[in-house]
Scaffold this motif. Structure first.
Motif, mmCIF file in Angstrom:
data_model
loop_
_atom_site.group_PDB
_atom_site.id
_atom_site.type_symbol
_atom_site.label_atom_id
_atom_site.label_comp_id
_atom_site.label_asym_id
_atom_site.label_seq_id
_atom_site.Cartn_x
_atom_site.Cartn_y
_atom_site.Cartn_z
ATOM 1 N N ARG A 57 -13.449 38.314 46.847
ATOM 2 C CA ARG A 57 -12.363 38.261 47.805
ATOM 3 C C ARG A 57 -10.910 37.734 47.210
ATOM 4 N N THR A 58 -11.416 36.590 46.270
ATOM 5 C CA THR A 58 -9.808 36.038 46.013
ATOM 6 C C THR A 58 -9.385 37.065 44.841
ATOM 7 N N LEU A 59 -10.259 37.461 44.100
ATOM 8 C CA LEU A 59 -9.745 38.548 43.169
ATOM 9 C C LEU A 59 -9.046 39.801 43.341
ATOM 10 N N TRP A 60 -10.145 40.051 44.608
ATOM 11 C CA TRP A 60 -9.318 41.518 45.088
ATOM 12 C C TRP A 60 -8.174 41.336 45.760
ATOM 13 N N ILE A 61 -7.916 40.145 46.603
ATOM 14 C CA ILE A 61 -6.584 40.119 47.172
ATOM 15 C C ILE A 61 -5.674 40.153 46.246
ATOM 16 N N SER A 62 -5.960 39.359 44.941
ATOM 17 C CA SER A 62 -4.747 39.013 44.075
ATOM 18 C C SER A 62 -4.527 40.491 43.278
ATOM 19 N N LEU A 63 -5.493 41.247 43.158
ATOM 20 C CA LEU A 63 -5.345 42.553 42.464
ATOM 21 C C LEU A 63 -4.428 43.545 43.482
ATOM 22 N N LEU A 64 -4.890 43.571 44.401
ATOM 23 C CA LEU A 64 -4.342 44.454 45.419
ATOM 24 C C LEU A 64 -2.938 44.059 45.587
ATOM 25 N N THR A 65 -2.708 42.682 45.915
ATOM 26 C CA THR A 65 -1.127 42.200 45.810
ATOM 27 C C THR A 65 -0.279 42.786 44.742
ATOM 28 N N THR A 66 -0.975 42.225 43.448
ATOM 29 C CA THR A 66 -0.309 42.531 42.233
ATOM 30 C C THR A 66 0.149 44.261 42.282
ATOM 31 N N ILE A 67 -0.824 44.755 42.487
ATOM 32 C CA ILE A 67 -0.872 46.394 42.382
ATOM 33 C C ILE A 67 0.740 46.804 43.479
ATOM 34 N N ILE A 68 0.553 45.984 44.545
ATOM 35 C CA ILE A 68 1.583 46.666 45.489
ATOM 36 C C ILE A 68 2.779 45.895 45.241
ATOM 37 N N VAL A 69 2.914 44.613 44.577
ATOM 38 C CA VAL A 69 4.021 44.211 44.207
ATOM 39 C C VAL A 69 4.739 45.031 43.245
ATOM 40 N N LEU A 70 3.776 45.307 42.012
ATOM 41 C CA LEU A 70 4.397 46.206 41.052
ATOM 42 C C LEU A 70 5.026 47.632 41.482
ATOM 43 N N ILE A 71 4.166 48.233 42.682
ATOM 44 C CA ILE A 71 4.826 49.541 43.173
ATOM 45 C C ILE A 71 6.190 49.231 43.742
ATOM 46 N N ILE A 72 6.377 48.215 44.601
ATOM 47 C CA ILE A 72 7.347 47.932 45.121
ATOM 48 C C ILE A 72 8.450 47.320 44.242
ATOM 49 N N GLY A 73 7.964 46.324 43.552
ATOM 50 C CA GLY A 73 9.038 45.588 42.784
ATOM 51 C C GLY A 73 9.740 46.163 41.760
ATOM 52 N N VAL A 74 9.055 46.953 40.710
ATOM 53 C CA VAL A 74 9.472 47.725 39.860
ATOM 54 C C VAL A 74 10.586 48.700 40.189
ATOM 55 N N PRO A 75 10.409 49.523 41.014
ATOM 56 C CA PRO A 75 11.682 50.437 41.472
ATOM 57 C C PRO A 75 12.843 49.430 42.119
ATOM 58 N N LEU A 76 12.464 48.464 43.071
ATOM 59 C CA LEU A 76 13.472 47.726 43.439
ATOM 60 C C LEU A 76 14.416 46.933 42.605
ATOM 61 N N SER A 77 13.624 46.564 41.421
ATOM 62 C CA SER A 77 14.564 45.692 40.395
ATOM 63 C C SER A 77 15.514 46.649 39.887
ATOM 64 N N LEU A 78 14.914 47.953 39.521
ATOM 65 C CA LEU A 78 15.766 48.952 38.971
ATOM 66 C C LEU A 78 16.904 49.281 39.644
ATOM 67 N N TRP A 79 16.525 49.344 41.031
ATOM 68 C CA TRP A 79 17.633 49.781 41.944
ATOM 69 C C TRP A 79 18.956 48.708 42.112
ATOM 70 N N ILE A 80 18.269 47.501 42.151
ATOM 71 C CA ILE A 80 19.337 46.366 42.126
ATOM 72 C C ILE A 80 19.992 46.170 40.777
ATOM 73 N N ALA A 81 19.452 46.675 39.589
ATOM 74 C CA ALA A 81 19.990 46.395 38.298
ATOM 75 C C ALA A 81 21.055 47.458 38.241
ATOM 76 N N ARG A 82 20.954 48.708 38.931
ATOM 77 C CA ARG A 82 22.162 49.568 38.571
ATOM 78 C C ARG A 82 23.096 49.657 39.777
ATOM 79 N N MET A 83 23.122 48.450 40.609
ATOM 80 C CA MET A 83 24.063 48.313 41.660
ATOM 81 C C MET A 83 25.211 48.066 41.023
ATOM 82 N N HIS A 84 26.223 48.317 41.984
ATOM 83 C CA HIS A 84 27.676 47.908 41.766
ATOM 84 C C HIS A 84 27.784 46.241 41.631
ATOM 85 N N HIS A 85 28.437 45.906 41.066
ATOM 86 C CA HIS A 85 28.713 44.323 40.556
ATOM 87 C C HIS A 85 28.527 43.404 42.107
#
Ligand code: ATP
Ligand code: MG
Lengths: 275, 347, 260
Positions: A57-85
């Motif tokens: 369960r611990t591993l599963w929760i960590s894996l799932l969390t990591t995947i979702i964080v990736l799916i949201i976090g990577v585009p979010l970071s790119l979006w922020i990085a390309r924003m106006h100052h």
């Protein structure tokens, strides 16, 4: 000169020997001898299906969390990085705020949102989408939601630096050569930040796996994870040896995962080191 | 291969100051046209608009008479060499070059062949397995060129591709670029701020200043017949005379003096100009046309010749003279302006 | 390039996802109902006043601030000389020192708490307060090593040498030249270890107990028996503390530098 310099490190070394090494040795020793042969405590712990379920369960929760964080976090970071100052600065504040806020607050927010009398149930009931409140809280899903909430900022922070330094012309070159924006994202942008992504993955995965507060506050009583099991064994049941065993297993698993991802990074490093 | 027409481009980044204003140009099939201009005049901006990386406020880009304003960048089938090269750091030289072909869904076999061929042309065959960071500047530049031409683009755009190289390599590479461009017959727009470079490789040159084309013409046109003060300055003219009035067909009044010229008198020049090395300097009066008395104010050694500053009735003149006759400060001298070499400027 | 539509959607949704839960807490803290409700029916500040009636929380807040402060100060006191020796002392094998000093980051917080509970409280019979300071010290110490180390690395070593040549002793040079040049890193290290200690939950749970209340434990205790807006109100107070911390960080090092 050098000798005197080394004296300056002594307080630190002493402190860590006394406060990290000594206590760790102290909890490891009883787990090694115990009753029966060497390591039998560990074998017994790992053989138990209840414990196996907790580990999985611990591993599963960590894996799932990591995947979702990736799916949201990577585009979010790119979006922020390309924003106006200006907007970028505000968004960075929004990202950093949860990182510096007490986890009780962050998890409590989800108790308010997901609870039986919570806001989400309230909204769903009032628009007659459901007739009885759903039990959204105190299960694995709520742990994952809470952890994702906690760790998206970590992912963003590990990516934002290198994303901001990417040479935009490289992407434009791909576009001129006929790459659709999505192709550019997957084939040009992602590979350039792959090691930073993996670093973010290390943090998110290992911190989800070892975090205590979220599973404690958002998880059900029957759905323990390893860290809550350690606390329960240590403080409620007072089975210190078992708590030690689980602690060691938790460390081994999390450090093991870190090492695996690290070696992956090394593999990628040949090309990215020069990037 | 295609013909590119730029029509009335206008752009301003901040909606206040125009970076480009009313820019028009035509590049014929298979031609290499250079955009030449000082830093900040809008060269990169123009190129990015043509590529589709930037939308103009007004104006059109036509390729073979089709407006491509609505075609997204990745469907334009162009090639571009960026100032920073913009190589894909995570891909080998081979994969960098193959990228555009993959986007065009060519078969593996075709990709292999084409990439190999282009790597040969650009002299990169032994470097195919390297990553960009393992290459020298000149090699990176060639990869960038190879990557742009391998797709056989309709139009090749190059943004100061040689500016990061040392002097010797620049000359080598520009000849390579020219020969490849001619061999493949690719319509090319080449941005530079180096006058010599652009004269050496272009069919036509468009001189740009403050977001406008000052003059478009062949390199010889630009060099021998600049039409504006700016262009003349840019190609090495130093002496400018403001025309006060036209006295007769070929005589103009400048600073209360008269200068005789040979050009077509239907021009209405604002200025007259002549290069420093085209003014004759001598000690004694020769009674030539356009001869003026003056005094040496100052001189400096240029290597092979001297540049004299001479105060005359026309004003302060700059004159280049090889060291056969050496003059000193305060020497009294005569300068004569060959009427055939005096050129009219329209503004 | 124009930012892509898909990216806009994901970005906006993600930011809302991060912000909304916190906004709901703020709103519910002003509700008049006796349990947390949304939308709130009336508006009141009473729950904030109610915090004052919770002696556990008030004393917990005080001790939490105090213990975090002491632990972070200790971290600096022990960490700065060590960092200086590692990066400027010409010592060999600094990697080993670093590994030891950063080791707390690789241990789960639960394990740190548990092992200190075993080692210091059960075996050595140390008082809880001291053990807790030790626990918080361990949480903050890696920040000191990392941040002060980075600051020291960015400082031109010739600066210090110039001071020696002008007749400054090594010790004096450290205080007159090195410290002033790394003070923003030191401030940052202090702030980060402070907030990390202050927010830490598992370590606090293991090393506090009856008669020795910390803020997190008192809030958690309160949550076990109640579900009223007092919790929202104390959460808002904690968020204000976060805001204060962010202002401090911005003042000392600029938030943008965090992302380098
Ligand atoms: N993204 C931008 N936002 C605002 N102004 C810009 C931007 N990019 C360029 N400019 C301005 O537009 C003008 C033209 O810039 P451009 O990059 O086209 O010049 P350039 O001719 O390529 O110069 P260089 O030879 O230095 O590369 C400059 O004054 C520049 O400051
Ligand atoms: Mg430019």
């Amino acid at each position: 000169m050098k000798k005197r310099m080394i004296l300056l490190t002594f307080p630190g070394i002493l402190a860590l020997l006394l406060f990290v090494v000594f206590p760790m040795v102290q909890i490891i020793i009883p787990t090694l001898s115990g009753q029966g042969s060497f390591g039998s405590l560990y074998l017994n712990f790992l053989k138990d299906t209840y414990n196996q379920r907790i580990i999985l369960r611990t591993l599963w929760i960590s894996l799932l969390t990591t995947i979702i964080v990736l799916i949201i976090g990577v585009p979010l970071s790119l979006w922020i990085a390309r924003m106006h100052h200006r907007i970028k600065k505000i968004l960075i504040l929004v990202i950093l705020f949860p990182m510096l806020t007490n986890q009780i607050v962050l998890n409590f927010a989800w108790i308010i949102l997901l609870g039986k009398n919570g806001i989400i149930n309230h909204v769903l009931l009032s628009i007659h989408l459901i007739s009885r409140p759903l039990s959204l809280l105190y299960n694995n899903t709520s742990i994952v939601i809470g952890s994702v909430y906690l760790f998206i900022p970590i992912m963003v922070v590990s990516l934002l630096g290198s994303l901001s330094h990417l040479n935009i012309e490289v992407e434009e070159a791909a576009t001129v050569l006929g790459a659709h924006p999505s192709t550019t994202f997957f084939k040009i942008i992602l590979p350039q930040i792959s090691t930073d992504i993996l670093t973010g993955v290390i943090w998110v995965f290992s911190w989800t796996m070892t975090s205590y507060t979220t599973p404690q506050l958002l998880g059900g009583n029957d759905d323990l994870v390893m860290s809550t099991l350690i606390y329960q064994q240590a403080m409620t049941v007072q089975n210190w040896t078992l708590a030690s065993v689980i602690s060691i297993v938790l460390i081994i698993i999390s450090v093991g995962c870190i090492l695996i991802i690290r070696s992956l990074i090394k593999l990628l490093d040949r090309r990215v080191a020069h990037a | 291969m295609a013909e590119v027409t730029i029509k009335n481009l206008e752009l301003s980044y901040d909606k206040k100051h125009d970076v480009l204003s009313d820019l028009s140009m035509k590049v014929k099939n298979g031609e290499l046209v250079s955009i030449l201009g000082p830093s900040g005049c809008g060269k990169t901006t123009t190129l990015r608009i043509i590529a589709g990386l930037l939308k103009p406020d007004h104006g059109n880009i036509l390729v073979d008479n089709h407006d491509i304003g609505r075609t997204p960048v990745y469907k334009r089938d162009f090639g571009m060499v960026f100032q920073s090269y913009a190589l894909f750091p995570h891909l080998t030289v081979f994969s960098n070059v193959a990228f555009g072909l993959k986007m065009r869904h060519l078969s593996r076999h075709e990709i292999q062949n084409k990439v190999k061929q282009v790597l040969e042309i650009t002299n990169l065959t032994n470097l195919a397995k390297r990553f960009p960071s393992e290459l020298s500047g000149g090699q990176q530049q060639r990869v960038s060129l190879a990557r742009a031409i391998v797709v056989n683009p309709r139009v090749l755009l190059m943004d100061e591709p040689l500016s990061n190289l040392d002097a010797k390599l620049r000359v080598e590479m520009r000849e390579d670029i020219r020969s490849i461009q001619q061999k493949l017959h690719i319509t090319t727009i080449f941005v530079t701020h180096d006058q010599q470079e652009c004269f050496a490789i272009s069919d036509h040159v468009a001189v740009m200043n403050h977001g406008k084309f000052e003059q478009i013409g062949t390199p010889q046109d630009i060099y021998y017949h600049p039409q504006t003060l700016f262009v003349a300055h840019f190609v090495g003219y130093e002496n400018f005379f403001k025309v006060e009035k036209q006295i007769e067909n070929n005589e103009y009044q400048v600073n209360h003096q008269v200068i005789h010229t040979d050009f077509d008198h239907s021009y209405e020049p604002k200025y007259l100009t002549i290069r420093p090395n085209e003014i004759d300097l001598h000690q004694h009066k020769n009674n030539q046309m356009n001869e003026f008395n003056g005094k040496v104010v100052n001189f400096s050694f240029l290597g092979g010749s001297y540049r004299y500053m001479i105060q005359t009735d026309l004003g302060l003149l700059q004159v280049d003279q090889n060291d056969k006759d050496k003059f000193d400060v305060n020497d009294s001298v005569y300068v004569s302006l060959n009427s055939q070499l005096v050129i009219p400027l329209l503004k | 390039m124009h930012s892509h539509k898909v990216l806009n959607v994901i970005g906006t949704v993600a930011i809302l996802f991060l912000v909304f839960p916190l906004i709901f807490i703020i709103i519910t803290s002003f509700g008049t109902g006796s349990t947390i409700e949304f939308p709130i029916k009336g508006f009141t500040f009473n729950w904030y006043l109610h915090i004052l009636d919770q002696p556990d929380m008030i004393s917990g807040l005080e001790t939490s601030l105090l213990v975090s402060f002491i632990a972070s100060a200790f971290g600096l006191l022990i960490g700065i000389p060590a960092v200086y020796a590692m990066f400027r002392g010409g010592i060999h094998h600094t990697a080993w020192f670093q590994m030891l000093f950063l080791s707390p980051t690789f241990l789960p917080e639960v394990v740190i708490g548990f092992s200190l509970y075993q080692g210091l409280i059960i075996t050595l019979h140390w008082p809880m307060m001291i053990s807790l300071i030790v626990g918080y010290f361990l949480l903050g110490f890696p920040f000191v090593i990392r941040l002060v180390g980075a600051g020291l690395n960015m400082m031109d070593p010739h600066m210090e040498e110039a001071a020696w040549i002008s007749g400054c002793s090594r010790l004096k040079g450290f205080f007159k030249i090195v410290l002033p040049n790394i003070k923003s890193s030191i401030a940052a290290a202090f702030i980060f270890s402070f907030i990390n200690s202050f927010n830490s939950i598992p370590v606090t749970l293991f090393l506090s107990g009856p008669g020795f209340n910390m803020l997190p434990t008192s809030i958690l205790n309160y949550m076990q028996e109640n579900y009223d807006p007092t919790i929202s109100a104390i959460s808002v107070i904690l968020m204000l503390i976060t805001t204060l911390i962010m202002m401090l960080i911005n003042h000392f090092m600029g938030l943008n530098r965090l992302l380098k």
